[in-house]
Design an enzyme around this catalytic site. Structure first.
Site, PDB file in Angstrom:
ATOM      1  N   GLU A 173      -7.237   4.592   7.303  1.00 39.31           N
ATOM      2  CA  GLU A 173      -7.101   6.031   6.996  1.00 39.31           C
ATOM      3  C   GLU A 173      -8.357   6.551   6.298  1.00 39.31           C
ATOM      4  O   GLU A 173      -8.744   7.702   6.484  1.00 39.31           O
ATOM      5  CB  GLU A 173      -5.828   6.260   6.157  1.00 39.31           C
ATOM      6  CG  GLU A 173      -4.579   6.122   7.032  1.00 39.31           C
ATOM      7  CD  GLU A 173      -3.335   5.631   6.318  1.00 39.31           C
ATOM      8  OE1 GLU A 173      -3.263   5.688   5.077  1.00 39.31           O
ATOM      9  OE2 GLU A 173      -2.413   5.156   7.020  1.00 39.31           O
ATOM     10  N   GLU A 212      -5.799  -4.993  10.481  1.00 40.50           N
ATOM     11  CA  GLU A 212      -4.795  -3.959  10.746  1.00 40.50           C
ATOM     12  C   GLU A 212      -5.171  -3.204  12.011  1.00 40.50           C
ATOM     13  O   GLU A 212      -6.042  -2.322  11.978  1.00 40.50           O
ATOM     14  CB  GLU A 212      -4.742  -2.963   9.587  1.00 40.50           C
ATOM     15  CG  GLU A 212      -4.441  -3.586   8.241  1.00 40.50           C
ATOM     16  CD  GLU A 212      -3.877  -2.552   7.286  1.00 40.50           C
ATOM     17  OE1 GLU A 212      -2.696  -2.677   6.929  1.00 40.50           O
ATOM     18  OE2 GLU A 212      -4.580  -1.601   6.934  1.00 40.50           O
ATOM     19  N   ASN A 215       0.857  -1.193   0.000  1.00 38.02           N
ATOM     20  CA  ASN A 215       0.000   0.000   0.000  1.00 38.02           C
ATOM     21  C   ASN A 215       0.887   1.235   0.000  1.00 38.02           C
ATOM     22  O   ASN A 215       1.429   1.603   1.034  1.00 38.02           O
ATOM     23  CB  ASN A 215      -0.907  -0.022   1.244  1.00 38.02           C
ATOM     24  CG  ASN A 215      -1.757   1.230   1.335  1.00 38.02           C
ATOM     25  OD1 ASN A 215      -1.983   1.908   0.336  1.00 38.02           O
ATOM     26  ND2 ASN A 215      -2.226   1.536   2.532  1.00 38.02           N
ATOM     27  N   TRP A 216       0.987   1.857  -1.159  1.00 36.84           N
ATOM     28  CA  TRP A 216       1.887   3.008  -1.270  1.00 36.84           C
ATOM     29  C   TRP A 216       1.273   4.290  -0.695  1.00 36.84           C
ATOM     30  O   TRP A 216       1.941   5.323  -0.654  1.00 36.84           O
ATOM     31  CB  TRP A 216       2.283   3.218  -2.735  1.00 36.84           C
ATOM     32  CG  TRP A 216       3.303   2.225  -3.216  1.00 36.84           C
ATOM     33  CD1 TRP A 216       3.957   1.286  -2.465  1.00 36.84           C
ATOM     34  CD2 TRP A 216       3.796   2.075  -4.555  1.00 36.84           C
ATOM     35  NE1 TRP A 216       4.837   0.572  -3.250  1.00 36.84           N
ATOM     36  CE2 TRP A 216       4.751   1.031  -4.541  1.00 36.84           C
ATOM     37  CE3 TRP A 216       3.533   2.708  -5.755  1.00 36.84           C
ATOM     38  CZ2 TRP A 216       5.438   0.623  -5.691  1.00 36.84           C
ATOM     39  CZ3 TRP A 216       4.210   2.300  -6.900  1.00 36.84           C
ATOM     40  CH2 TRP A 216       5.148   1.261  -6.867  1.00 36.84           C
ATOM     41  N   LYS A 217       0.002   4.239  -0.342  1.00 32.69           N
ATOM     42  CA  LYS A 217      -0.685   5.435   0.162  1.00 32.69           C
ATOM     43  C   LYS A 217      -0.465   6.590  -0.821  1.00 32.69           C
ATOM     44  O   LYS A 217      -0.408   6.359  -2.026  1.00 32.69           O
ATOM     45  CB  LYS A 217      -0.212   5.795   1.575  1.00 32.69           C
ATOM     46  CG  LYS A 217      -0.188   4.577   2.496  1.00 32.69           C
ATOM     47  CD  LYS A 217      -0.083   4.931   3.949  1.00 32.69           C
ATOM     48  CE  LYS A 217       0.143   3.654   4.749  1.00 32.69           C
ATOM     49  NZ  LYS A 217      -0.190   3.794   6.144  1.00 32.69           N
ATOM     50  N   GLY A 260       2.609  -0.797   4.366  1.00 37.95           N
ATOM     51  CA  GLY A 260       2.711   0.585   3.918  1.00 37.95           C
ATOM     52  C   GLY A 260       4.166   1.000   3.778  1.00 37.95           C
ATOM     53  O   GLY A 260       4.821   0.743   2.768  1.00 37.95           O
ATOM     54  N   GLY A 261       4.696   1.606   4.834  1.00 40.27           N
ATOM     55  CA  GLY A 261       6.044   2.187   4.807  1.00 40.27           C
ATOM     56  C   GLY A 261       7.125   1.285   4.223  1.00 40.27           C
ATOM     57  O   GLY A 261       7.919   1.715   3.379  1.00 40.27           O
ATOM     58  N   SER A 266       2.875  -1.734  10.558  1.00 40.07           N
ATOM     59  CA  SER A 266       4.322  -1.651  10.797  1.00 40.07           C
ATOM     60  C   SER A 266       5.056  -2.975  10.555  1.00 40.07           C
ATOM     61  O   SER A 266       5.952  -3.343  11.315  1.00 40.07           O
ATOM     62  CB  SER A 266       4.597  -1.111  12.201  1.00 40.07           C
ATOM     63  OG  SER A 266       4.077   0.197  12.325  1.00 40.07           O
ATOM     64  N   HIS A 287      -9.711   0.982   4.322  1.00 34.17           N
ATOM     65  CA  HIS A 287      -8.444   1.194   5.038  1.00 34.17           C
ATOM     66  C   HIS A 287      -8.698   2.136   6.217  1.00 34.17           C
ATOM     67  O   HIS A 287      -9.520   3.051   6.119  1.00 34.17           O
ATOM     68  CB  HIS A 287      -7.396   1.791   4.091  1.00 34.17           C
ATOM     69  CG  HIS A 287      -6.031   1.808   4.692  1.00 34.17           C
ATOM     70  ND1 HIS A 287      -5.635   2.801   5.571  1.00 34.17           N
ATOM     71  CD2 HIS A 287      -4.983   0.959   4.591  1.00 34.17           C
ATOM     72  CE1 HIS A 287      -4.397   2.542   5.968  1.00 34.17           C
ATOM     73  NE2 HIS A 287      -3.979   1.438   5.386  1.00 34.17           N
ATOM     74  N   GLY A 320       1.642   2.600  10.623  1.00 33.62           N
ATOM     75  CA  GLY A 320       2.516   3.756  10.448  1.00 33.62           C
ATOM     76  C   GLY A 320       3.111   4.280  11.744  1.00 33.62           C
ATOM     77  O   GLY A 320       3.641   5.384  11.778  1.00 33.62           O
TER      78      GLY A 320
HETATM   79  C1  PEP Z   1      -1.017   0.186   5.766  1.00 27.99           C
HETATM   80  O1  PEP Z   1      -0.867   1.159   5.043  1.00 27.99           O
HETATM   81  O2  PEP Z   1      -2.007  -0.529   5.646  1.00 27.99           O
HETATM   82  C2  PEP Z   1       0.003  -0.095   6.761  1.00 27.99           C
HETATM   83  C3  PEP Z   1      -0.115  -1.177   7.494  1.00 27.99           C
HETATM   84  O3  PEP Z   1       1.030   0.812   6.882  1.00 27.99           O
HETATM   85  P1  PEP Z   1       2.423   0.566   7.679  1.00 27.99           P
HETATM   86  O4  PEP Z   1       2.981  -0.741   7.165  1.00 27.99           O
HETATM   87  O5  PEP Z   1       3.269   1.742   7.272  1.00 27.99           O
HETATM   88  O6  PEP Z   1       2.114   0.514   9.114  1.00 27.99           O
END
Ligand code: PEP
Length: 257
Positions: A97, A167, A6-8, A233-234, A212, A95, A173
């Site tokens: 967010e 999640e 997930n590049w957001k 994500g990250g 994370s 998601h 994040g």
């Molecule tokens: C996500 O964007 O769904 C996510 C889990 O981000 P991160 O891995 O950065 O916590």
């Protein structure tokens, strides 16, 4: 097993193209875990071009969001058929967010799940509790509500075509990961809820963990019995890091699953 990146709101189409080219060159020939890249909308057609000759079992792509309506006066929104026409196979729904920043609720997400399924996009339906909810002992209640309201009225076959991403909001994040035991416990509960409350063949469904995930913790999380992959994500923004996650997943596949 599945690894979803997930590049957001990161990467321009130019950066996305460079990433995918580098990734494909470095991708091991015998890779077992499929990668799903979820870029921002403007990069979708770039990914379609770059992945044209790549089997989807190796790398495919999808959207981070969609709108439930088919077309019309919904300024700024993107429909399922538009995503399908871009070559998407996947659509993320709910998601945290989107839930938190954009106020999306289960009833609305139900419509988005229907829209995605109507175009044969595989939804990645995200669920998870906030820290306050966990501390108040409401984890199970929240997960049940997100699952039953999100899938309200959908057939078992439709639910089974969905991938779930558990999640915990407090882990997204933040650098705070659920322990493998916490994640396993929640995943097992999600699977039981799918079977008991939605009468689906939950064994067949993939439940990804997100929050994370890094190359350092991926192996211990993915080794858990009910964890079928990761939504990242990250750590998905750098080629090396995504490849390390893929290697951890392939190792788990080889060793136990
Ligand atoms: C996500 O964007 O769904 C996510 C889990 O981000 P991160 O891995 O950065 O916590």
């Amino acid at each position: 097993m599945l690894l979803a990146a997930n590049w957001k709101m990161n990467k321009t189409p130019t950066e996305a193209r460079a990433f995918v080219r580098e990734y494909l060159v470095a991708l091991p020939r015998d890779v077992k875990t499929p990668t799903v890249i979820l870029p921002p909308f403007p990069a979708l057609t770039v990914l379609a071009e770059e992945l044209e000759d790549v089997p989807p079992e190796k790398v495919s792509f999808g959207a981070q969001n969609l709108h439930n309506e088919v077309k019309g006066a919904f300024t700024g929104e993107v429909s399922a058929s538009m995503l399908k026409d871009c070559g998407c196979r996947w659509a993320t729904v709910g998601h945290s967010e989107r839930r938190r920043i954009f106020g999306e609720q289960n009833e609305f997400l139900n419509k988005k799940l229907r829209a995605a399924l109507s175009q044969n996009l595989t939804p990645i339906y995200c669920i998870g509790e906030t820290l306050e909810e966990r501390e108040a002992g409401k984890l199970e209640e929240i997960l049940v509500t997100q699952l039953t309201e999100g899938f309200e009225g959908l057939s078992s076959a439709s639910v089974e075509r969905t991938v779930i991403a558990y999640e915990p909001v407090w882990a997204i994040g933040t650098g705070k990961t659920a322990t493998p035991e916490q994640a396993q416990e929640a995943h097992a509960f999600v699977r039981r809820t799918l079977a008991d409350k939605l009468q689906v063949n939950a064994r067949k469904m993939e439940i990804l963990y997100g929050g994370s995930v890094t190359p350092e913790n991926a192996y211990s999380l993915l080794s858990q019995k009910d964890i079928d992959g990761a939504l990242v994500g990250g750590a998905s923004l750098k080629v090396d890091s995504l490849l390390s996650l893929l290697a951890a997943s392939d190792r788990v596949l080889q060793e136990k699953k």
